[in-house]
Design an enzyme around this catalytic site. Structure first.
Site, PDB file in Angstrom:
ATOM      1  N   ARG A  50       1.040  -1.275  -0.065  1.00  9.95           N
ATOM      2  CA  ARG A  50      -0.121   0.033  -0.007  1.00  9.95           C
ATOM      3  C   ARG A  50       0.779   1.229  -0.192  1.00  9.95           C
ATOM      4  O   ARG A  50       1.203   1.863   1.085  1.00  9.95           O
ATOM      5  CB  ARG A  50      -0.908   0.235   1.150  1.00  9.95           C
ATOM      6  CG  ARG A  50      -1.878  -1.289   1.333  1.00  9.95           C
ATOM      7  CD  ARG A  50      -2.540  -1.331   2.685  1.00  9.95           C
ATOM      8  NE  ARG A  50      -3.502  -2.288   2.705  1.00  9.95           N
ATOM      9  CZ  ARG A  50      -4.476  -2.558   3.804  1.00  9.95           C
ATOM     10  NH1 ARG A  50      -4.313  -1.821   4.844  1.00  9.95           N
ATOM     11  NH2 ARG A  50      -5.088  -3.491   3.851  1.00  9.95           N
ATOM     12  N   ASP A  52       1.985   5.001  -0.157  1.00 10.85           N
ATOM     13  CA  ASP A  52       1.398   6.393   0.229  1.00 10.85           C
ATOM     14  C   ASP A  52       1.080   7.157  -0.843  1.00 10.85           C
ATOM     15  O   ASP A  52       1.707   7.085  -1.953  1.00 10.85           O
ATOM     16  CB  ASP A  52       2.032   6.860   1.494  1.00 10.85           C
ATOM     17  CG  ASP A  52       2.194   6.070   2.731  1.00 10.85           C
ATOM     18  OD1 ASP A  52       1.166   5.347   2.967  1.00 10.85           O
ATOM     19  OD2 ASP A  52       2.901   6.066   3.411  1.00 10.85           O
ATOM     20  N   ARG A 197      10.822   5.503   5.100  1.00 11.78           N
ATOM     21  CA  ARG A 197      10.902   7.016   4.906  1.00 11.78           C
ATOM     22  C   ARG A 197      11.477   7.198   6.530  1.00 11.78           C
ATOM     23  O   ARG A 197      12.276   8.307   6.563  1.00 11.78           O
ATOM     24  CB  ARG A 197       9.590   7.595   4.883  1.00 11.78           C
ATOM     25  CG  ARG A 197       9.225   7.472   3.428  1.00 11.78           C
ATOM     26  CD  ARG A 197       7.724   7.797   3.157  1.00 11.78           C
ATOM     27  NE  ARG A 197       7.451   9.060   3.843  1.00 11.78           N
ATOM     28  CZ  ARG A 197       6.029   9.523   3.984  1.00 11.78           C
ATOM     29  NH1 ARG A 197       5.029   8.858   3.606  1.00 11.78           N
ATOM     30  NH2 ARG A 197       5.917  10.433   4.403  1.00 11.78           N
TER      31      ARG A 197
END
Length: 244
Positions: A50, A52, A197
């Site tokens: 998934r 972002d 991240r």
């Protein structure tokens, strides 16, 4: 009923991530609408992860079931004639009925790009993080070694995630610099929400002295998100490869 595996690449700039949402345009929605035009079927596409909002993919794997007899080598051509220019079908092949793009994945590789100079890039603003502060690449490389192996990465997971098992195995983590660009590449058996991240943001903090190399081991052991670095912006992140 055939189960087809599709590999696509996409520029995530104009999308609110992969997963279908009620009030936002996503990559999954665009792909399913395009497949419906081709097959005349209501198709649900299962993605390998998934991503972002603003995150990109060089080889995103997904699968779907269809009764259509369109040849797998022709399907990418058909899709690319309908899809917007920022989503491209690269390859399609038939797979076993039980294949699942997410659950069958054994690992993934991500790349995080940083433009390290005083001023941002007019051309790379959607494809790299701008970091205007000096970076010591050797310190970042040294810190990267602490992440390799199996660890509890709870400190590098965004708050609010419902995941209980936060142990992951990082196979490799490299930091390279070419001119004003810094490239962080990481591969592992799986990643927590925003993990890549946050690791990238932590390495940037090491690079400009906010976190020491020696602190990385302690941050991992503490499992405290507050001790790690920032969550680096999404636009620098690319899903590079999925391992099966």
């Amino acid at each position: 009923m055939r189960n087809l595996m599709l590999t696509i690449e996409y520029d995530g700039t104009n999308y609110h991530g992969w997963q279908r949402q009620d009030n936002a345009v996503t990559v999954q929605e665009m792909l399913e609408k395009s497949l419906k035009k081709i097959t005349k079927e209501d198709i649900t596409v299962t993605g390998c992860s998934r991503t972002d909002t603003g995150v990109h993919a060089l080889a995103f794997v997904c699968n779907f079931y269809t009764q259509s007899n369109i040849p797998v080598d022709k399907l990418p051509y058909a899709l690319n004639s309908i899809l917007p220019d920022d989503i491209v079908a690269l390859e399609c092949k038939e797979v076993p009925q039980e294949f699942h793009a997410r659950y069958w994945a054994k690992g993934k590789k991500y790349r995080y790009r940083v433009i390290n100079r005083a001023f941002p890039s007019a051309f790379e603003r959607n494809y790299a993080c701008h970091w205007p502060y000096p970076l010591d690449i050797n310190l970042m490389k040294a810190a990267a070694q602490f992440f390799i192996g199996e660890h509890d990465f709870k400190a590098f997971m965004a708050s609010g995630s419902s995941i209980k098992d936060t142990v992951r195995n990082i196979y490799s983590l490299t930091v390279e610099q070419k001119d004003n660009e810094v490239i962080i590449e990481i591969s592992g058996n799986g990643f927590l929400y925003n993990m890549v991240r946050i690791i990238s943001g932590t390495l940037l903090y090491v690079g400009n002295g906010k976190i020491s190399v020696e602190q990385i081991s302690d941050i991992i052991k503490a499992g405290d998100r507050r001790k790690a670095g920032i969550t680096a912006p999404p636009q620098g992140l690319f899903l590079v490869e999925v391992y099966y």
